[in-house]
Enzyme design. Sequence first.
Site, mmCIF file in Angstrom:
data_model
loop_
_atom_site.group_PDB
_atom_site.id
_atom_site.type_symbol
_atom_site.label_atom_id
_atom_site.label_comp_id
_atom_site.label_asym_id
_atom_site.label_seq_id
_atom_site.Cartn_x
_atom_site.Cartn_y
_atom_site.Cartn_z
ATOM 1 N N LYS A 13 -112.479 0.070 -5.641
ATOM 2 C CA LYS A 13 -110.899 0.695 -6.246
ATOM 3 C C LYS A 13 -110.545 1.669 -7.677
ATOM 4 O O LYS A 13 -110.415 1.286 -8.555
ATOM 5 C CB LYS A 13 -109.989 -0.455 -6.373
ATOM 6 C CG LYS A 13 -109.958 -1.782 -4.563
ATOM 7 C CD LYS A 13 -108.865 -3.284 -4.866
ATOM 8 C CE LYS A 13 -109.203 -4.326 -5.014
ATOM 9 N NZ LYS A 13 -110.537 -4.309 -5.162
ATOM 10 N N ARG A 87 -103.108 -10.345 -6.436
ATOM 11 C CA ARG A 87 -103.534 -11.182 -4.765
ATOM 12 C C ARG A 87 -103.286 -11.831 -3.870
ATOM 13 O O ARG A 87 -103.587 -12.571 -3.040
ATOM 14 C CB ARG A 87 -104.963 -11.094 -5.736
ATOM 15 C CG ARG A 87 -105.805 -10.218 -6.038
ATOM 16 C CD ARG A 87 -107.264 -10.864 -6.831
ATOM 17 N NE ARG A 87 -108.395 -10.125 -6.583
ATOM 18 C CZ ARG A 87 -109.258 -9.921 -7.587
ATOM 19 N NH1 ARG A 87 -108.155 -8.710 -8.597
ATOM 20 N NH2 ARG A 87 -110.527 -9.679 -7.275
ATOM 21 N N ARG A 126 -124.021 -2.403 -8.247
ATOM 22 C CA ARG A 126 -124.117 -2.683 -9.623
ATOM 23 C C ARG A 126 -124.277 -3.680 -10.705
ATOM 24 O O ARG A 126 -125.071 -3.452 -11.366
ATOM 25 C CB ARG A 126 -121.957 -2.426 -8.899
ATOM 26 C CG ARG A 126 -121.485 -2.940 -10.600
ATOM 27 C CD ARG A 126 -120.379 -2.871 -9.937
ATOM 28 N NE ARG A 126 -119.598 -3.926 -9.538
ATOM 29 C CZ ARG A 126 -118.647 -4.424 -9.120
ATOM 30 N NH1 ARG A 126 -117.656 -3.487 -9.127
ATOM 31 N NH2 ARG A 126 -118.276 -5.612 -8.573
ATOM 32 N N ARG A 138 -121.706 -9.000 -14.486
ATOM 33 C CA ARG A 138 -121.059 -9.318 -14.383
ATOM 34 C C ARG A 138 -121.229 -10.610 -13.473
ATOM 35 O O ARG A 138 -122.165 -10.914 -13.116
ATOM 36 C CB ARG A 138 -119.419 -8.865 -12.468
ATOM 37 C CG ARG A 138 -118.725 -7.365 -14.096
ATOM 38 C CD ARG A 138 -117.713 -6.842 -13.026
ATOM 39 N NE ARG A 138 -117.482 -7.915 -12.108
ATOM 40 C CZ ARG A 138 -116.342 -7.574 -10.898
ATOM 41 N NH1 ARG A 138 -115.683 -6.321 -11.626
ATOM 42 N NH2 ARG A 138 -115.273 -7.860 -10.172
ATOM 43 N N ARG A 149 -115.364 -14.510 -3.439
ATOM 44 C CA ARG A 149 -115.082 -13.577 -4.040
ATOM 45 C C ARG A 149 -113.609 -13.169 -2.292
ATOM 46 O O ARG A 149 -112.916 -13.015 -2.306
ATOM 47 C CB ARG A 149 -114.662 -12.568 -4.536
ATOM 48 C CG ARG A 149 -115.083 -12.866 -5.922
ATOM 49 C CD ARG A 149 -115.827 -12.403 -6.372
ATOM 50 N NE ARG A 149 -115.572 -10.271 -7.099
ATOM 51 C CZ ARG A 149 -116.600 -10.204 -7.276
ATOM 52 N NH1 ARG A 149 -117.898 -10.686 -7.945
ATOM 53 N NH2 ARG A 149 -116.393 -8.400 -7.349
HETATM 54 P P1 AMP Z 1 -111.687 -7.319 -10.275
HETATM 55 O O1 AMP Z 1 -112.191 -7.142 -11.073
HETATM 56 O O2 AMP Z 1 -110.354 -7.073 -9.625
HETATM 57 O O3 AMP Z 1 -112.052 -7.985 -9.199
HETATM 58 O O4 AMP Z 1 -110.884 -9.388 -10.359
HETATM 59 C C1 AMP Z 1 -111.913 -10.056 -11.386
HETATM 60 C C2 AMP Z 1 -111.754 -11.624 -11.143
HETATM 61 O O5 AMP Z 1 -110.646 -12.323 -12.348
HETATM 62 C C3 AMP Z 1 -111.553 -12.176 -10.311
HETATM 63 O O6 AMP Z 1 -112.882 -12.495 -8.756
HETATM 64 C C4 AMP Z 1 -110.849 -13.461 -10.198
HETATM 65 O O7 AMP Z 1 -111.639 -14.103 -10.278
HETATM 66 C C5 AMP Z 1 -109.772 -12.395 -11.002
HETATM 67 N N1 AMP Z 1 -108.580 -12.485 -11.420
HETATM 68 C C6 AMP Z 1 -109.129 -10.318 -11.263
HETATM 69 N N2 AMP Z 1 -107.031 -10.282 -10.976
HETATM 70 C C7 AMP Z 1 -106.635 -11.094 -10.325
HETATM 71 C C8 AMP Z 1 -105.567 -11.073 -9.739
HETATM 72 N N3 AMP Z 1 -104.618 -10.827 -9.420
HETATM 73 N N4 AMP Z 1 -105.239 -12.735 -9.132
HETATM 74 C C9 AMP Z 1 -105.496 -13.645 -9.547
HETATM 75 N N5 AMP Z 1 -107.027 -13.742 -9.978
HETATM 76 C C10 AMP Z 1 -107.777 -12.282 -10.319
#
Ligand code: AMP
Length: 192
Positions: A13, A87, A126, A138, A149
Amino acid sequence: MNIILLGPPGAGKGTQASYLVESRDMIQLSTGDMLREAKASGTEMGKMVADVMARGDLVTDEIVIGLIREKLRGETRGGFIFDGFPRTLAQADALGDLLTEQGEDLDAVIELRVDDETLVKRIVNRAEEARAAGLPVRADDNAESVKQRLMEYYKKTSPLIGYYHAKGLLKVVDGLGEIGEVQAAISTVLDG
Ligand code: AMP
């Protein structure tokens, strides 16, 4: 044009959103990036979400909806790419309301489809690449958090596929190919 990039962690994404920012002057709204920034700059909210994120759980709807609400009030340029948001179904409903308030619409929801084995490989790579380049890894790019996740994705996020299908907005793109191939497939969907 406003679009959502939907897909599990590691689906590509962020990579595809960056391309759309460059090629179409769109604005990437990644709640994950926003939360990591809050964490890095040590805000109260950042401190609150750090452990939740490291475990691979979702942060509350209230927090992420608040982040998005703020950004939608700013400039719109070539439109928004929602990356990692919504999400949950509650976030999806809230996004619909926020867009309506701004006189905006959602044009497409692109589901990047990738199998689990590939997702795990991509996330492990990554982390290894970041380590080799001396970049920060990360906190949630480890085997245990990745599993969590994925679980969160299947439990709470994947129902959005049906939700947007019912709204006639869902477009499925094979996310397994080379980056360029996926870019091309997304362009076809957006321009078709
Ligand atoms: P990402 O970078 O999109 O993989 O997000 C990393 C982490 O941030 C996720 O595993 C969640 O803990 C949190 N997070 C990001 N976006 C959301 C969302 N829309 N709703 C809830 N938690 C989020």
